[in-house]
Design an enzyme around this catalytic site. Sequence first.
Site, mmCIF file in Angstrom:
data_model
loop_
_atom_site.group_PDB
_atom_site.id
_atom_site.type_symbol
_atom_site.label_atom_id
_atom_site.label_comp_id
_atom_site.label_asym_id
_atom_site.label_seq_id
_atom_site.Cartn_x
_atom_site.Cartn_y
_atom_site.Cartn_z
ATOM 1 N N CYS A 130 0.866 -1.174 0.000
ATOM 2 C CA CYS A 130 0.000 0.000 0.000
ATOM 3 C C CYS A 130 0.908 1.230 0.000
ATOM 4 O O CYS A 130 1.976 1.197 -0.597
ATOM 5 C CB CYS A 130 -0.946 -0.014 1.196
ATOM 6 S SG CYS A 130 -0.127 0.027 2.799
ATOM 7 N N LEU A 131 0.513 2.270 0.676
ATOM 8 C CA LEU A 131 1.329 3.473 0.724
ATOM 9 C C LEU A 131 2.458 3.333 1.744
ATOM 10 O O LEU A 131 3.595 3.666 1.450
ATOM 11 C CB LEU A 131 0.456 4.685 1.060
ATOM 12 C CG LEU A 131 1.131 6.042 0.961
ATOM 13 C CD1 LEU A 131 1.526 6.345 -0.480
ATOM 14 C CD2 LEU A 131 0.217 7.127 1.490
#
Length: 167
Positions: A130-131
């Site tokens: 993800c981030l």
Amino acid sequence: MSRLVTSLFRKSLSKQTVHRVRRVCVYKYKPATPGWSLWVRNFSGLPDVDYTPAYVIGDDDFVSALKKDDYVIIDVRTPKEIEEGKISSKVWLNIPYDEVAGALNLSDDKFKVKFGINKPRKDDKMAFYCLGGMRSTAALYSAQELGFNRCKHFPGGWEQWVEWGKV
């Protein structure tokens, strides 16, 4: 800034808790007295970033997994975040983290129609990112609860990929 604070917290933790670090958001404010102070709050609704070695794919292993046909790389960011860029791999999927359980519960036919590839089997290798690691941890836990036992997550995520200059 939050990655710096996370790494500082990680260095100061005891050996028992070194693998589970809460990601924090840092706020600066100027109090009435001179000097700056930091306020820290936890993100709510997501698990801590899990650094347990059994659940983490290492940096070198992640880079080599991107080149393999037998590794499914699942980006659990939102479509809007993916517009900024993505990590290219041979087998790549975008399933937002809160939809992972539903997607992995789809029948093989419905999964192929929705995502354009065959549904991963329970013994297939998968890596979530993800981030910055929290949503990939949530996706990892969802997959494990459904019996996918060969999945890991890349805790550095897109932020680390950008830091490496691989964009």
